[in-house]
Design a protein around this motif. Sequence first.
Motif, PDB file in Angstrom:
ATOM      1  N   HIS A 198       0.844  -1.189   0.000  1.00 37.50           N
ATOM      2  CA  HIS A 198       0.000   0.000   0.000  1.00 37.50           C
ATOM      3  C   HIS A 198       0.883   1.244   0.000  1.00 37.50           C
ATOM      4  CE1 HIS A 198       0.633  -0.919   4.377  1.00 37.50           C
ATOM      5  NE2 HIS A 198       1.019   0.344   4.345  1.00 37.50           N
ATOM      6  N   ILE A 199       0.266   2.371  -0.178  1.00 42.35           N
ATOM      7  CA  ILE A 199       0.921   3.664   0.021  1.00 42.35           C
ATOM      8  C   ILE A 199       0.039   4.476   0.972  1.00 42.35           C
ATOM      9  CG2 ILE A 199       2.059   3.687  -2.243  1.00 42.35           C
ATOM     10  CD1 ILE A 199      -0.111   5.574  -3.237  1.00 42.35           C
ATOM     11  N   HIS A 200       0.615   5.507   1.558  1.00 44.80           N
ATOM     12  CA  HIS A 200      -0.200   6.455   2.333  1.00 44.80           C
ATOM     13  C   HIS A 200       0.423   7.839   2.160  1.00 44.80           C
ATOM     14  CE1 HIS A 200       2.868   5.057   5.187  1.00 44.80           C
ATOM     15  NE2 HIS A 200       2.209   3.931   5.366  1.00 44.80           N
ATOM     16  N   ASP A 201      -0.199   8.587   1.248  1.00 44.89           N
ATOM     17  CA  ASP A 201       0.309   9.893   0.857  1.00 44.89           C
ATOM     18  C   ASP A 201       0.277  10.890   2.017  1.00 44.89           C
ATOM     19  OD1 ASP A 201       1.573  10.903  -1.289  1.00 44.89           O
ATOM     20  OD2 ASP A 201      -0.187  11.650  -2.331  1.00 44.89           O
ATOM     21  N   PRO A 225       3.802   2.263  -7.308  1.00 46.27           N
ATOM     22  CA  PRO A 225       3.374   0.898  -7.639  1.00 46.27           C
ATOM     23  C   PRO A 225       3.680   0.494  -9.079  1.00 46.27           C
ATOM     24  CG  PRO A 225       1.704   1.987  -6.316  1.00 46.27           C
ATOM     25  CD  PRO A 225       2.727   3.034  -6.634  1.00 46.27           C
ATOM     26  N   SER A 226       3.639   1.441  -9.998  1.00 45.88           N
ATOM     27  CA  SER A 226       3.912   1.135 -11.401  1.00 45.88           C
ATOM     28  C   SER A 226       5.388   1.280 -11.769  1.00 45.88           C
ATOM     29  CB  SER A 226       3.074   2.052 -12.308  1.00 45.88           C
ATOM     30  OG  SER A 226       3.414   3.414 -12.065  1.00 45.88           O
ATOM     31  N   GLU A 227       6.234   1.693 -10.796  1.00 43.66           N
ATOM     32  CA  GLU A 227       7.672   1.899 -11.053  1.00 43.66           C
ATOM     33  C   GLU A 227       8.467   1.428  -9.838  1.00 43.66           C
ATOM     34  OE1 GLU A 227       9.768   2.933 -13.342  1.00 43.66           O
ATOM     35  OE2 GLU A 227       8.426   3.561 -14.957  1.00 43.66           O
ATOM     36  N   THR A 228       8.409   0.140  -9.530  1.00 38.87           N
ATOM     37  CA  THR A 228       9.046  -0.341  -8.304  1.00 38.87           C
ATOM     38  C   THR A 228      10.565  -0.466  -8.463  1.00 38.87           C
ATOM     39  OG1 THR A 228       8.696  -2.654  -8.909  1.00 38.87           O
ATOM     40  CG2 THR A 228       6.978  -1.577  -7.600  1.00 38.87           C
ATOM     41  N   ARG A 229      11.244  -0.281  -7.340  1.00 34.53           N
ATOM     42  CA  ARG A 229      12.685  -0.443  -7.239  1.00 34.53           C
ATOM     43  C   ARG A 229      12.969  -1.233  -5.966  1.00 34.53           C
ATOM     44  NH1 ARG A 229      11.729   1.424 -11.490  1.00 34.53           N
ATOM     45  NH2 ARG A 229      12.761   3.137 -12.608  1.00 34.53           N
ATOM     46  N   HIS A 230      14.241  -1.537  -5.698  1.00 36.57           N
ATOM     47  CA  HIS A 230      14.551  -2.230  -4.454  1.00 36.57           C
ATOM     48  C   HIS A 230      15.912  -1.808  -3.908  1.00 36.57           C
ATOM     49  CE1 HIS A 230      16.787  -4.966  -7.196  1.00 36.57           C
ATOM     50  NE2 HIS A 230      17.583  -5.125  -6.143  1.00 36.57           N
ATOM     51  N   GLY A 243       5.786   9.317   1.194  1.00 34.97           N
ATOM     52  CA  GLY A 243       4.367   8.999   1.177  1.00 34.97           C
ATOM     53  C   GLY A 243       3.878   8.400  -0.130  1.00 34.97           C
ATOM     54  N   TRP A 244       4.576   8.692  -1.237  1.00 39.09           N
ATOM     55  CA  TRP A 244       4.140   8.207  -2.540  1.00 39.09           C
ATOM     56  C   TRP A 244       4.650   6.790  -2.846  1.00 39.09           C
ATOM     57  CZ3 TRP A 244       8.565   7.105  -5.120  1.00 39.09           C
ATOM     58  CH2 TRP A 244       9.700   7.865  -4.838  1.00 39.09           C
ATOM     59  N   SER A 245       5.484   6.257  -1.966  1.00 40.89           N
ATOM     60  CA  SER A 245       6.179   5.015  -2.244  1.00 40.89           C
ATOM     61  C   SER A 245       5.565   3.822  -1.521  1.00 40.89           C
ATOM     62  CB  SER A 245       7.645   5.149  -1.826  1.00 40.89           C
ATOM     63  OG  SER A 245       8.347   3.934  -1.951  1.00 40.89           O
ATOM     64  N   ILE A 246       5.652   2.652  -2.156  1.00 41.43           N
ATOM     65  CA  ILE A 246       5.345   1.426  -1.439  1.00 41.43           C
ATOM     66  C   ILE A 246       6.467   1.149  -0.439  1.00 41.43           C
ATOM     67  CG2 ILE A 246       4.061   0.479  -3.388  1.00 41.43           C
ATOM     68  CD1 ILE A 246       6.464  -1.459  -3.818  1.00 41.43           C
ATOM     69  N   HIS A 247       6.228   0.275   0.510  1.00 44.33           N
ATOM     70  CA  HIS A 247       7.249  -0.131   1.483  1.00 44.33           C
ATOM     71  C   HIS A 247       6.942  -1.575   1.838  1.00 44.33           C
ATOM     72  CE1 HIS A 247       4.135   2.629   2.907  1.00 44.33           C
ATOM     73  NE2 HIS A 247       3.893   1.731   3.853  1.00 44.33           N
ATOM     74  N   SER A 248       7.732  -2.462   1.285  1.00 43.05           N
ATOM     75  CA  SER A 248       7.501  -3.881   1.430  1.00 43.05           C
ATOM     76  C   SER A 248       8.850  -4.571   1.357  1.00 43.05           C
ATOM     77  CB  SER A 248       6.580  -4.377   0.315  1.00 43.05           C
ATOM     78  OG  SER A 248       6.385  -5.777   0.391  1.00 43.05           O
ATOM     79  N   GLY A 249       8.915  -5.825   1.831  1.00 45.95           N
ATOM     80  CA  GLY A 249      10.201  -6.491   1.798  1.00 45.95           C
ATOM     81  C   GLY A 249      10.090  -7.995   1.805  1.00 45.95           C
ATOM     82  N   ALA A 250      11.159  -8.638   1.350  1.00 47.91           N
ATOM     83  CA  ALA A 250      11.293 -10.090   1.418  1.00 47.91           C
ATOM     84  C   ALA A 250      12.731 -10.410   1.783  1.00 47.91           C
ATOM     85  CB  ALA A 250      10.926 -10.742   0.092  1.00 47.91           C
ATOM     86  N   LEU A 273      -4.669   0.934  -0.698  1.00 49.96           N
ATOM     87  CA  LEU A 273      -4.215  -0.405  -1.062  1.00 49.96           C
ATOM     88  C   LEU A 273      -3.803  -0.476  -2.526  1.00 49.96           C
ATOM     89  CD1 LEU A 273      -6.941  -2.473   0.829  1.00 49.96           C
ATOM     90  CD2 LEU A 273      -4.576  -2.054   1.548  1.00 49.96           C
ATOM     91  N   VAL A 274      -2.811  -1.309  -2.792  1.00 58.09           N
ATOM     92  CA  VAL A 274      -2.324  -1.547  -4.146  1.00 58.09           C
ATOM     93  C   VAL A 274      -2.615  -3.001  -4.500  1.00 58.09           C
ATOM     94  CG1 VAL A 274      -0.299  -1.620  -5.654  1.00 58.09           C
ATOM     95  CG2 VAL A 274      -0.497   0.177  -3.907  1.00 58.09           C
ATOM     96  N   THR A 275      -3.345  -3.216  -5.568  1.00 59.51           N
ATOM     97  CA  THR A 275      -3.646  -4.588  -5.976  1.00 59.51           C
ATOM     98  C   THR A 275      -2.424  -5.203  -6.646  1.00 59.51           C
ATOM     99  OG1 THR A 275      -4.452  -4.043  -8.194  1.00 59.51           O
ATOM    100  CG2 THR A 275      -6.035  -3.882  -6.358  1.00 59.51           C
ATOM    101  N   MET A 276      -2.370  -6.516  -6.657  1.00 63.81           N
ATOM    102  CA  MET A 276      -1.250  -7.195  -7.312  1.00 63.81           C
ATOM    103  C   MET A 276      -1.244  -6.913  -8.823  1.00 63.81           C
ATOM    104  SD  MET A 276       0.268  -8.498  -4.768  1.00 63.81           S
ATOM    105  CE  MET A 276       1.454  -9.670  -5.432  1.00 63.81           C
ATOM    106  N   ASP A 277      -2.418  -6.660  -9.386  1.00 56.06           N
ATOM    107  CA  ASP A 277      -2.492  -6.348 -10.817  1.00 56.06           C
ATOM    108  C   ASP A 277      -1.850  -5.005 -11.129  1.00 56.06           C
ATOM    109  OD1 ASP A 277      -3.742  -8.698 -11.459  1.00 56.06           O
ATOM    110  OD2 ASP A 277      -5.771  -7.862 -11.339  1.00 56.06           O
TER     111      ASP A 277
END
Length: 280
Positions: A198-201, A225-230, A243-250, A273-277
């Motif tokens: 998700h994001i939270h602006d 979400p449409s331009e992910t980096r790591h 705020g504009w960025s996703i924040h997730s990890g593996a 929320l950001v859908t997987m699609d």
Amino acid sequence: MSQTHYTNRFAIDPKTAAKFNTEELRENFLLPPLFVNDTVQLHYTNYDRMIVGGAVPVSGSLELEAIKPTGTKSFLDRRELIVVNIGGKGTVTVDGTAFETGTRDMVYAGLGAKVSFASASADAPAKFYLLSAPAHAAYPAKHISINDAKRVDLGSQATSNERSIFQFIHPEGVKTCQLVVGMTSLAPGSVWNTMPCHIHDRRMEAYLYFDLPETARVFHFLGEPSETRHLVLKNEEAALSPGWSIHSGAGTANYSFIWAMAGDNVDYTDVDLVTMDDLK
């Protein structure tokens, strides 16, 4: 000689970030080492004016001193602070009141307070993770044990994300002006956090990853979400999330992380929320 060091981290917009190479991403979103012996290391960010830092008292106590970017005589003259201990036993002293902290305990210090840090043993020093944001009101200092945090168990082994979330700061708990802080621990065999993402602006976030084996790494995902980096992070490293960025990890093994937010809204569930699609 001052035992306090700081950097000033400027805000980056999504169009600029999308053009960054690996070195530029790390320079702008990965924080330099936070936990340096006998040092208070601070990083002043221009995302909601959050300060992220660390303090490791070994030879003696450390004072939380003002830095130039705050523009104040004392560090908390216009700010509040949350301290989370991820090391050995230690003490956080707020206006003369000493709060003993074990590993994963938290202390809140409000507007105008004076703060210092000490370790119970130089052989196993405390490692205090520091989070500060501007404040508009003074709330009382408070110690929260990991056992007193609001616990939420989520995920499953089937989706590699069985985890326990510990909410230190939430609307029904300790009162803050804008800081919201919690900790997530993944079960053995689980590696994913915050996916679907998700994001939270309305607020920024900082992630500190820890409890990682020395040879393990976490791949922290960021970007639109449409331009992910790591970023590839090792134990006890932290990343900034606008705020504009996703924040997730593996990770390559299970781990824990501390998430901290500052901004317009303290409602934990206020996310887009950001859908997987939509994730690319």
